[in-house]
Design a protein around this motif. Structure first.
Motif, PDB file in Angstrom:
ATOM      1  N   VAL A   1       0.711  -1.155   0.095  1.00 52.90           N
ATOM      2  CA  VAL A   1       0.004  -0.486   0.209  1.00 52.90           C
ATOM      3  C   VAL A   1       0.910   1.382  -0.271  1.00 52.90           C
ATOM      4  O   VAL A   1       2.127   0.911  -0.070  1.00 52.90           O
ATOM      5  N   ALA A   2       0.225   2.221  -0.630  1.00 52.44           N
ATOM      6  CA  ALA A   2       1.070   3.632  -0.807  1.00 52.44           C
ATOM      7  C   ALA A   2      -0.342   4.860  -0.279  1.00 52.44           C
ATOM      8  O   ALA A   2      -1.515   4.544  -0.145  1.00 52.44           O
ATOM      9  N   LEU A   3      -0.278   5.539   0.642  1.00 50.20           N
ATOM     10  CA  LEU A   3      -0.707   7.268   0.442  1.00 50.20           C
ATOM     11  C   LEU A   3      -0.318   7.679  -0.157  1.00 50.20           C
ATOM     12  O   LEU A   3       1.150   8.054  -0.586  1.00 50.20           O
ATOM     13  N   LEU A   4      -1.561   8.430  -0.843  1.00 54.47           N
ATOM     14  CA  LEU A   4      -1.508   8.812  -1.083  1.00 54.47           C
ATOM     15  C   LEU A   4      -2.442  10.588  -1.166  1.00 54.47           C
ATOM     16  O   LEU A   4      -3.284  10.787  -0.552  1.00 54.47           O
TER      17      LEU A   4
ATOM     18  N   ALA B   1     -14.443   9.983  -0.087  1.00 53.19           N
ATOM     19  CA  ALA B   1     -13.953   8.913   1.507  1.00 53.19           C
ATOM     20  C   ALA B   1     -14.632   7.605   1.015  1.00 53.19           C
ATOM     21  O   ALA B   1     -16.030   7.295   1.035  1.00 53.19           O
ATOM     22  N   GLY B   2     -13.480   6.119   1.297  1.00 54.10           N
ATOM     23  CA  GLY B   2     -14.850   5.120   1.709  1.00 54.10           C
ATOM     24  C   GLY B   2     -14.906   4.938   0.300  1.00 54.10           C
ATOM     25  O   GLY B   2     -14.120   3.713   0.104  1.00 54.10           O
ATOM     26  N   GLU B   3     -14.674   5.400  -0.707  1.00 56.71           N
ATOM     27  CA  GLU B   3     -14.983   4.673  -2.414  1.00 56.71           C
ATOM     28  C   GLU B   3     -14.143   3.868  -2.603  1.00 56.71           C
ATOM     29  O   GLU B   3     -12.817   4.796  -2.758  1.00 56.71           O
ATOM     30  N   LEU B   4     -14.566   3.057  -3.088  1.00 60.33           N
ATOM     31  CA  LEU B   4     -13.010   2.111  -3.836  1.00 60.33           C
ATOM     32  C   LEU B   4     -13.084   2.101  -5.206  1.00 60.33           C
ATOM     33  O   LEU B   4     -14.335   1.913  -6.258  1.00 60.33           O
ATOM     34  N   GLY B   5     -12.120   2.394  -5.701  1.00 58.35           N
ATOM     35  CA  GLY B   5     -11.781   2.016  -7.371  1.00 58.35           C
ATOM     36  C   GLY B   5     -10.702   1.724  -7.415  1.00 58.35           C
ATOM     37  O   GLY B   5     -10.070   1.134  -7.017  1.00 58.35           O
ATOM     38  N   GLN B   6     -11.070   0.083  -8.670  1.00 59.17           N
ATOM     39  CA  GLN B   6     -10.127  -0.575  -9.504  1.00 59.17           C
ATOM     40  C   GLN B   6      -9.962  -0.992 -10.675  1.00 59.17           C
ATOM     41  O   GLN B   6     -10.863  -1.102 -11.279  1.00 59.17           O
TER      42      GLN B   6
ATOM     43  N   LYS C   1      -6.025  -1.016  -6.657  1.00 59.63           N
ATOM     44  CA  LYS C   1      -7.032  -0.273  -6.395  1.00 59.63           C
ATOM     45  C   LYS C   1      -6.597   1.357  -5.579  1.00 59.63           C
ATOM     46  O   LYS C   1      -5.882   0.691  -4.839  1.00 59.63           O
ATOM     47  N   VAL C   2      -7.379   2.032  -5.367  1.00 57.00           N
ATOM     48  CA  VAL C   2      -7.855   2.934  -5.005  1.00 57.00           C
ATOM     49  C   VAL C   2      -8.539   3.455  -4.122  1.00 57.00           C
ATOM     50  O   VAL C   2      -9.866   3.031  -4.381  1.00 57.00           O
ATOM     51  N   LEU C   3      -8.487   3.198  -2.261  1.00 58.15           N
ATOM     52  CA  LEU C   3      -9.471   3.729  -1.432  1.00 58.15           C
ATOM     53  C   LEU C   3      -9.160   5.139  -1.593  1.00 58.15           C
ATOM     54  O   LEU C   3      -8.778   5.634  -0.922  1.00 58.15           O
ATOM     55  N   GLY C   4     -10.435   5.823  -1.406  1.00 55.98           N
ATOM     56  CA  GLY C   4     -10.270   7.095  -1.245  1.00 55.98           C
ATOM     57  C   GLY C   4     -10.960   7.740   0.026  1.00 55.98           C
ATOM     58  O   GLY C   4     -11.280   7.103   1.093  1.00 55.98           O
ATOM     59  N   GLY C   5     -10.334   8.913   0.642  1.00 55.24           N
ATOM     60  CA  GLY C   5      -9.879   9.316   0.768  1.00 55.24           C
ATOM     61  C   GLY C   5      -8.820  10.537   1.666  1.00 55.24           C
ATOM     62  O   GLY C   5      -8.461  10.668   0.636  1.00 55.24           O
ATOM     63  N   SER C   6      -8.600  11.083   2.618  1.00 53.07           N
ATOM     64  CA  SER C   6      -7.699  11.894   2.527  1.00 53.07           C
ATOM     65  C   SER C   6      -6.852  11.745   3.634  1.00 53.07           C
ATOM     66  O   SER C   6      -6.796  11.929   4.970  1.00 53.07           O
ATOM     67  N   PRO C   7      -5.360  10.589   3.688  1.00 57.95           N
ATOM     68  CA  PRO C   7      -5.084  10.857   2.236  1.00 57.95           C
ATOM     69  C   PRO C   7      -6.045   8.984   1.679  1.00 57.95           C
ATOM     70  O   PRO C   7      -6.371   8.925   2.700  1.00 57.95           O
ATOM     71  N   ALA C   8      -5.349   9.054   0.600  1.00 57.83           N
ATOM     72  CA  ALA C   8      -5.767   8.122  -0.198  1.00 57.83           C
ATOM     73  C   ALA C   8      -5.087   7.283   0.089  1.00 57.83           C
ATOM     74  O   ALA C   8      -4.016   7.016   0.207  1.00 57.83           O
ATOM     75  N   LEU C   9      -5.431   5.520  -0.327  1.00 62.04           N
ATOM     76  CA  LEU C   9      -5.122   4.591  -0.398  1.00 62.04           C
ATOM     77  C   LEU C   9      -4.585   4.049  -1.562  1.00 62.04           C
ATOM     78  O   LEU C   9      -5.463   3.168  -2.277  1.00 62.04           O
ATOM     79  N   LEU C  10      -3.702   3.376  -1.892  1.00 58.45           N
ATOM     80  CA  LEU C  10      -3.167   2.667  -3.547  1.00 58.45           C
ATOM     81  C   LEU C  10      -2.590   1.666  -3.041  1.00 58.45           C
ATOM     82  O   LEU C  10      -2.204   1.591  -1.480  1.00 58.45           O
ATOM     83  N   VAL C  11      -3.591   0.153  -3.793  1.00 53.12           N
ATOM     84  CA  VAL C  11      -3.271  -1.448  -2.957  1.00 53.12           C
ATOM     85  C   VAL C  11      -2.838  -1.741  -4.700  1.00 53.12           C
ATOM     86  O   VAL C  11      -3.538  -1.875  -5.307  1.00 53.12           O
ATOM     87  N   THR C  12      -2.226  -2.684  -4.467  1.00 48.76           N
ATOM     88  CA  THR C  12      -1.472  -3.870  -5.360  1.00 48.76           C
ATOM     89  C   THR C  12      -1.167  -5.176  -4.945  1.00 48.76           C
ATOM     90  O   THR C  12      -0.771  -5.036  -3.245  1.00 48.76           O
ATOM     91  N   HIS C  13      -1.018  -5.824  -5.367  1.00 43.27           N
ATOM     92  CA  HIS C  13      -0.831  -6.876  -5.127  1.00 43.27           C
ATOM     93  C   HIS C  13       1.082  -7.402  -4.827  1.00 43.27           C
ATOM     94  O   HIS C  13       1.614  -6.433  -5.726  1.00 43.27           O
TER      95      HIS C  13
END
Length: 126
Positions: A64-67, A87-92, A101-113
């Motif tokens: 994960v990475a904070l964006l 915030a809380g919305e998921l895009g993939q 995947k990106v989980l919306g928020g402040s900061p947003a969260l980038l997720v990858t394998h």
């Protein structure tokens, strides 16, 4: 420049109602609802779920990475899908051609394998 870091997680497959009421344990747990009957608790160490048929497994294969807002805006040119606005919305989909995947928020969260992390870093110039 964001840094992709490994994160311990717990994956759960259960009824949607059981996932809605799941009780997650861990510090700063972010829950991503991958499907109506599947959730991934990033940062979770355990979960209690009221579904006798639930499948609960530790998951160590994600990074994960904070964006910040500027980082998130920079991803827009590397996707063909709308990044989450709330915030809380998921895009993939694919970011620079890499599943993520990106989980919306402040900061947003980038997720990858974890298996894709080096490729994503390289394609984004991180």
């Amino acid at each position: 420049m964001p840094a992709l870091e490994p994160v311990a997680s717990v994956r759960v497959v259960a009824t949607p109602a059981a996932l809605d009421d799941a009780r997650w344990t861990g510090a700063d747990v972010d829950v991503i609802r991958i499907a109506p009957d599947e959730a991934l608790g990033l940062g979770a160490t355990a979960v209690e779920v009221d579904d006798e048929d639930a499948i609960v497994e530790a998951e160590a294969g994600f990074m994960v990475a904070l964006l910040g807002a500027d980082d998130l805006a920079g991803l827009a040119g590397h996707t063909d899908w709308p990044l989450p606005a709330r915030a809380g919305e998921l895009g993939q989909g694919k970011i620079a051609g890499v599943p993520a995947k990106v989980l919306g928020g402040s900061p947003a969260l980038l997720v990858t394998h974890a298996a894709y992390a080096a490729e994503l870093r390289g394609r984004l110039g991180w």
